[in-house]
Design a protein around this motif. Structure first.
Motif, mmCIF file in Angstrom:
data_model
loop_
_atom_site.group_PDB
_atom_site.id
_atom_site.type_symbol
_atom_site.label_atom_id
_atom_site.label_comp_id
_atom_site.label_asym_id
_atom_site.label_seq_id
_atom_site.Cartn_x
_atom_site.Cartn_y
_atom_site.Cartn_z
ATOM 1 N N LYS A 124 6.515 -0.282 -9.633
ATOM 2 C CA LYS A 124 6.192 0.975 -8.949
ATOM 3 C C LYS A 124 7.471 1.700 -8.523
ATOM 4 O O LYS A 124 7.598 2.914 -8.698
ATOM 5 N N ILE A 125 8.406 0.953 -7.941
ATOM 6 C CA ILE A 125 9.652 1.561 -7.456
ATOM 7 C C ILE A 125 10.462 2.126 -8.626
ATOM 8 O O ILE A 125 10.911 3.277 -8.593
ATOM 9 N N LEU A 126 10.633 1.341 -9.675
ATOM 10 C CA LEU A 126 11.423 1.798 -10.830
ATOM 11 C C LEU A 126 10.757 2.978 -11.538
ATOM 12 O O LEU A 126 11.437 3.912 -11.970
ATOM 13 N N GLU A 127 9.440 2.945 -11.650
ATOM 14 C CA GLU A 127 8.726 4.065 -12.282
ATOM 15 C C GLU A 127 8.822 5.326 -11.428
ATOM 16 O O GLU A 127 9.025 6.426 -11.953
ATOM 17 N N ALA A 128 8.681 5.194 -10.108
ATOM 18 C CA ALA A 128 8.776 6.360 -9.223
ATOM 19 C C ALA A 128 10.170 6.985 -9.278
ATOM 20 O O ALA A 128 10.308 8.199 -9.169
ATOM 21 N N GLU A 129 11.196 6.156 -9.492
ATOM 22 C CA GLU A 129 12.575 6.644 -9.577
ATOM 23 C C GLU A 129 12.923 7.117 -10.985
ATOM 24 O O GLU A 129 14.012 7.643 -11.213
ATOM 25 N N GLY A 130 12.033 6.865 -11.946
ATOM 26 C CA GLY A 130 12.271 7.296 -13.324
ATOM 27 C C GLY A 130 13.270 6.433 -14.073
ATOM 28 O O GLY A 130 13.859 6.886 -15.057
ATOM 29 N N THR A 131 13.466 5.196 -13.633
ATOM 30 C CA THR A 131 14.462 4.340 -14.279
ATOM 31 C C THR A 131 13.882 3.111 -14.983
ATOM 32 O O THR A 131 14.638 2.371 -15.621
ATOM 33 N N SER A 180 0.818 -1.209 0.000
ATOM 34 C CA SER A 180 0.000 0.000 0.000
ATOM 35 C C SER A 180 0.858 1.268 0.000
ATOM 36 O O SER A 180 0.663 2.138 -0.832
ATOM 37 N N GLU A 181 1.785 1.388 0.909
ATOM 38 C CA GLU A 181 2.598 2.603 1.001
ATOM 39 C C GLU A 181 4.080 2.359 1.264
ATOM 40 O O GLU A 181 4.907 3.201 0.963
ATOM 41 N N GLY A 182 4.410 1.226 1.845
ATOM 42 C CA GLY A 182 5.788 0.962 2.252
ATOM 43 C C GLY A 182 6.788 0.993 1.117
ATOM 44 O O GLY A 182 7.946 1.382 1.310
ATOM 45 N N TRP A 183 6.356 0.602 -0.078
ATOM 46 C CA TRP A 183 7.262 0.588 -1.233
ATOM 47 C C TRP A 183 7.831 1.975 -1.504
ATOM 48 O O TRP A 183 8.932 2.103 -2.056
ATOM 49 N N ARG A 184 7.110 3.017 -1.112
ATOM 50 C CA ARG A 184 7.584 4.385 -1.349
ATOM 51 C C ARG A 184 8.868 4.686 -0.572
ATOM 52 O O ARG A 184 9.572 5.634 -0.879
ATOM 53 N N ARG A 185 9.148 3.880 0.461
ATOM 54 C CA ARG A 185 10.351 4.069 1.262
ATOM 55 C C ARG A 185 11.486 3.166 0.779
ATOM 56 O O ARG A 185 12.388 2.843 1.523
#
Length: 174
Positions: free
Chosen positions: A74-81, A35-40
């Motif tokens: 989600k992590i790779l997209e949020a980081e732009g990679t 839900s939210e933890g991946w953002r960290r």
């Protein structure tokens, strides 16, 4: 990067958990992380810049991860990679799920017709080092990650780096 979540949970539990307790811990973790933890879970400092430089140099980049696919993306997209990688393979990228990183790496080698000796696996755990060794790839240990590969290990480590920016200089040597 990092060991499977069940391995992490078993290591940090106050007492050795039963399989039932591990199932409950994993469900709770997944609910929170998904839900939210991946953002960290940002990239390590300098990783995005190093990946961009390697991609500009014409290096083919791949991800092999124990994380679920939807979270990895989600992590790779949020980081732009996310767009820097030719392919992103996770345990659940197929049915049946991949058993381990060696199986995921063998899939990539075969699909992309890559010679293992032309590859460098970058990771931070003994599992990563063993997967590289068993598939014939050289291994680069990121020393500030989740795990460790002791200096005395019989598993070969071609490079040890403290910062992702060092990947660019390794790449220049090849």
């Amino acid at each position: 990067i990092g060991p499977p979540i069940r391995t992490i949970l078993a290591r940090v539990a106050a007492k050795r958990p039963t399989e039932e307790e591990l199932d409950q811990l994993e469900r709770s973790f997944r609910w929170s992380y998904d839900s939210e933890g991946w953002r960290r879970t940002p990239h390590y400092k300098g990783a995005a810049e190093a990946l961009w430089r390697l991609q500009v140099e014409g290096r083919r980049l791949f991800v092999v991860s124990n994380k679920p696919r939807h979270i990895s993306m989600k992590i790779l997209e949020a980081e732009g990679t996310a767009g820097l990688f030719d392919e992103i393979v996770t345990k659940d990228s197929r049915t049946p799920m991949y058993q381990d990183k060696q199986e995921m790496m063998r899939y990539l080698l075969q699909k992309w017709e890559i010679t293992p000796g032309a590859c460098l696996m970058i990771g931070d755990t003994m599992e990563d080092a063993q997967a590289a060794s068993e598939t014939g790839m050289r291994f680069c240990l990121v020393t500030h990650g989740y795990g460790a590969v002791p200096e005395s290990s019989t598993v070969p480590v071609a490079f040890r780096i403290d910062h992702f920016s060092e990947l660019v200089s390794i790449s220049a040597q090849e």
